[in-house]
Write an enzyme that holds these catalytic residues in place. Structure first.
Site, PDB file in Angstrom:
ATOM      1  N   ARG A  11      83.005  49.004  54.688  1.00 20.92           N
ATOM      2  CA  ARG A  11      83.545  50.170  55.410  1.00 20.92           C
ATOM      3  C   ARG A  11      82.474  50.773  56.320  1.00 20.92           C
ATOM      4  NH1 ARG A  11      84.777  54.450  51.901  1.00 20.92           N
ATOM      5  NH2 ARG A  11      83.728  53.469  50.143  1.00 20.92           N
ATOM      6  N   GLY A  12      82.923  51.672  57.185  1.00 18.84           N
ATOM      7  CA  GLY A  12      82.018  52.544  57.918  1.00 18.84           C
ATOM      8  C   GLY A  12      80.972  51.843  58.769  1.00 18.84           C
ATOM      9  N   ASP A  61      76.912  46.190  42.941  1.00 22.00           N
ATOM     10  CA  ASP A  61      76.406  47.552  42.774  1.00 22.00           C
ATOM     11  C   ASP A  61      74.901  47.458  42.980  1.00 22.00           C
ATOM     12  OD1 ASP A  61      75.434  49.976  41.983  1.00 22.00           O
ATOM     13  OD2 ASP A  61      76.472  50.029  40.056  1.00 22.00           O
ATOM     14  N   VAL A  62      74.408  48.033  44.083  1.00 25.94           N
ATOM     15  CA  VAL A  62      72.978  47.877  44.395  1.00 25.94           C
ATOM     16  C   VAL A  62      72.082  48.553  43.357  1.00 25.94           C
ATOM     17  CG1 VAL A  62      73.251  47.563  46.893  1.00 25.94           C
ATOM     18  CG2 VAL A  62      72.995  49.882  45.956  1.00 25.94           C
ATOM     19  N   GLY A  90      75.372  53.468  50.698  1.00 21.55           N
ATOM     20  CA  GLY A  90      74.940  54.824  50.373  1.00 21.55           C
ATOM     21  C   GLY A  90      76.127  55.698  50.027  1.00 21.55           C
ATOM     22  N   TYR A 152      70.897  63.798  48.212  1.00 23.66           N
ATOM     23  CA  TYR A 152      71.018  62.862  49.343  1.00 23.66           C
ATOM     24  C   TYR A 152      69.772  62.931  50.228  1.00 23.66           C
ATOM     25  CZ  TYR A 152      73.321  60.698  53.429  1.00 23.66           C
ATOM     26  OH  TYR A 152      73.650  59.895  54.489  1.00 23.66           O
ATOM     27  N   LYS A 156      67.089  59.923  51.026  1.00 22.20           N
ATOM     28  CA  LYS A 156      66.831  59.403  52.370  1.00 22.20           C
ATOM     29  C   LYS A 156      65.360  59.601  52.762  1.00 22.20           C
ATOM     30  CE  LYS A 156      71.035  57.971  53.151  1.00 22.20           C
ATOM     31  NZ  LYS A 156      71.311  56.521  53.268  1.00 22.20           N
TER      32      LYS A 156
HETATM   33  N1  NAP Z   1      78.484  58.291  58.546  1.00 18.45           N
HETATM   34  C1  NAP Z   1      77.446  58.985  58.958  1.00 18.45           C
HETATM   35  O1  NAP Z   1      77.562  59.869  59.802  1.00 18.45           O
HETATM   36  C2  NAP Z   1      76.073  58.698  58.391  1.00 18.45           C
HETATM   37  C3  NAP Z   1      75.023  59.478  58.871  1.00 18.45           C
HETATM   38  C4  NAP Z   1      73.740  59.226  58.396  1.00 18.45           C
HETATM   39  C5  NAP Z   1      73.529  58.219  57.467  1.00 18.45           C
HETATM   40  N2  NAP Z   1      74.585  57.473  57.019  1.00 18.45           N
HETATM   41  C6  NAP Z   1      74.275  56.413  56.044  1.00 18.45           C
HETATM   42  O2  NAP Z   1      74.852  55.196  56.472  1.00 18.45           O
HETATM   43  C7  NAP Z   1      75.227  54.414  55.339  1.00 18.45           C
HETATM   44  C8  NAP Z   1      76.688  54.047  55.446  1.00 18.45           C
HETATM   45  O3  NAP Z   1      77.465  55.246  55.491  1.00 18.45           O
HETATM   46  P1  NAP Z   1      79.012  55.248  55.855  1.00 18.45           P
HETATM   47  O4  NAP Z   1      79.278  56.545  56.524  1.00 18.45           O
HETATM   48  O5  NAP Z   1      79.381  53.982  56.519  1.00 18.45           O
HETATM   49  O6  NAP Z   1      79.633  55.308  54.370  1.00 18.45           O
HETATM   50  P2  NAP Z   1      81.054  54.835  53.816  1.00 18.45           P
HETATM   51  O7  NAP Z   1      82.045  54.709  54.910  1.00 18.45           O
HETATM   52  O8  NAP Z   1      81.347  55.745  52.681  1.00 18.45           O
HETATM   53  O9  NAP Z   1      80.748  53.350  53.237  1.00 18.45           O
HETATM   54  C9  NAP Z   1      79.852  53.209  52.170  1.00 18.45           C
HETATM   55  C10 NAP Z   1      79.645  51.738  51.882  1.00 18.45           C
HETATM   56  O10 NAP Z   1      78.706  51.608  50.797  1.00 18.45           O
HETATM   57  C11 NAP Z   1      79.295  50.861  49.739  1.00 18.45           C
HETATM   58  N3  NAP Z   1      78.734  51.328  48.472  1.00 18.45           N
HETATM   59  C12 NAP Z   1      78.849  52.559  47.914  1.00 18.45           C
HETATM   60  N4  NAP Z   1      78.188  52.616  46.754  1.00 18.45           N
HETATM   61  C13 NAP Z   1      77.632  51.395  46.552  1.00 18.45           C
HETATM   62  C14 NAP Z   1      76.844  50.805  45.542  1.00 18.45           C
HETATM   63  N5  NAP Z   1      76.471  51.488  44.431  1.00 18.45           N
HETATM   64  N6  NAP Z   1      76.468  49.517  45.669  1.00 18.45           N
HETATM   65  C15 NAP Z   1      76.838  48.810  46.763  1.00 18.45           C
HETATM   66  N7  NAP Z   1      77.590  49.301  47.756  1.00 18.45           N
HETATM   67  C16 NAP Z   1      77.983  50.577  47.648  1.00 18.45           C
HETATM   68  C17 NAP Z   1      80.783  51.058  49.900  1.00 18.45           C
HETATM   69  O11 NAP Z   1      81.501  50.013  49.252  1.00 18.45           O
HETATM   70  P3  NAP Z   1      83.108  50.164  48.964  1.00 18.45           P
HETATM   71  O12 NAP Z   1      83.791  50.059  50.296  1.00 18.45           O
HETATM   72  O13 NAP Z   1      83.444  49.021  48.077  1.00 18.45           O
HETATM   73  O14 NAP Z   1      83.300  51.504  48.322  1.00 18.45           O
HETATM   74  C18 NAP Z   1      80.908  51.036  51.423  1.00 18.45           C
HETATM   75  O15 NAP Z   1      80.889  49.715  51.895  1.00 18.45           O
HETATM   76  C19 NAP Z   1      74.887  55.249  54.111  1.00 18.45           C
HETATM   77  O16 NAP Z   1      73.609  54.889  53.621  1.00 18.45           O
HETATM   78  C20 NAP Z   1      74.845  56.668  54.658  1.00 18.45           C
HETATM   79  O17 NAP Z   1      74.027  57.500  53.889  1.00 18.45           O
HETATM   80  C21 NAP Z   1      75.847  57.702  57.452  1.00 18.45           C
END
Ligand code: NAP
Length: 247
Positions: A11-12, A61-62, A90, A152, A156
């Site tokens: 996702r994401g 699960d990381v 994350g 969080y 980070k």
């Molecule tokens: N979105 C933003 O604006 C933003 C901004 C700054 C930083 N980030 C960082 O970017 C990264 C991705 O964020 P996102 O917004 O794309 O999040 P997201 O849409 O919630 O997707 C999270 C992803 O991580 C996986 N995941 C969650 N827990 C896990 C675990 N214990 N082991 C392995 N995989 C796991 C999920 O798998 P499932 O699909 O199976 O649940 C999913 O693929 C994160 O590190 C986040 O902190 C995001």
């Protein structure tokens, strides 16, 4: 062409990175935690849109070190090596510090920081054997501190210390380690954890007056994984639209 491993690719941002990497001609292995259907859909997308590229998915699960070793070995065997790793998986669990439960603290640190370390450690061993590689960690502007996100933000900020240490320990072996620092992007994470009024507030403070598009982050990630980024090491690279501060 490179072989790239992305955690949390279902996702994401991770999903966008997987797609961009496939489109750019790379082979990709990515993981998911629970959303198997989303992962399978991405593999099916790759089969249709980039049939000449390998796209493999694994449940992981990381935060489970034994699982990281097992899946890491499977990926290395399936892709016949890996050139770049994106520690992207994350989670958030927002609470004010005085109300934060042990569980919320541990869960976020375990996934975001400890899990990234387990993944990096495993692939470092492979990189040492193959003569080099790229490690990329997913930071956040929260790493400078953000209300409601003590767990969080600490996770980070910890990634910055981790990446900068690895950059020094393994730079001499041709391995680079960097942190990409996204601003706000529309994903499930921000959809679920941020009220619309909150997003509006940050949009106003962002000099580009909008949230980022996932492809805008993915392009920078691909650059940092590429040969062109061979002298970028131990850095925090912002992809924030100029929003470098959050309260
Ligand atoms: N979105 C933003 O604006 C933003 C901004 C700054 C930083 N980030 C960082 O970017 C990264 C991705 O964020 P996102 O917004 O794309 O999040 P997201 O849409 O919630 O997707 C999270 C992803 O991580 C996986 N995941 C969650 N827990 C896990 C675990 N214990 N082991 C392995 N995989 C796991 C999920 O798998 P499932 O699909 O199976 O649940 C999913 O693929 C994160 O590190 C986040 O902190 C995001």
């Amino acid at each position: 062409m490179s072989r790239i491993f992305v955690t949390g690719g279902s996702r994401g941002l991770g999903r966008g990175i997987v797609k961009a990497a496939l489109n750019a001609g790379h082979d990709v292995a990515f993981t998911y935690l629970q959303q198997r259907a989303a992962a399978d859909e991405l593999v099916a997308w790759a089969r249709t849109n980039t049939p000449e590229r390998r796209c493999l998915t694994y449940a992981l699960d990381v935060g489970d070190p034994a699982a990281v070793e097992r899946v890491g070995d499977e990926v290395l065997e399936a892709l016949d090596g890996v050139d770049g790793v994106v520690c992207n998986a994350g989670i958030v669990d927002n609470q004010l510090a005085v109300q934060m439960t042990d569980e919320a603290w541990d869960r976020v640190l375990r996934t975001n920081l400890t899990g990234s370390f387990y993944v990096a450690r495993h692939f470092l061993m492979a990189f040492l054997g193959s003569g080099g590689g790229r490690l990329l960690f997913m930071g956040s502007i929260a790493q400078g501190g953000l209300s409601g996100q003590a767990n969080y933000a600490a996770s980070k900020a910890g990634l910055v210390g981790l990446a900068k240490t690895l950059a020094k320990e393994y730079g001499p072996k041709g391995i680079t380690a960097n942190v990409v620092v996204p601003g706000f992007f529309e994903t499930d994470m921000t959809r679920e954890s941020m009220a619309e009024s909150h997003k509006q507030f940050w949009r106003q403070f962002c000099p580009l007056e909008r949230m980022g598009e996932v492809r805008e982050l993915a392009e920078v990630v691909l650059f940092l994984l590429s040969e062109q980024a061979s002298f970028v090491n131990g850095q925090e690279i912002g992809v924030t639209g100029g929003l470098d501060w959050a309260r």
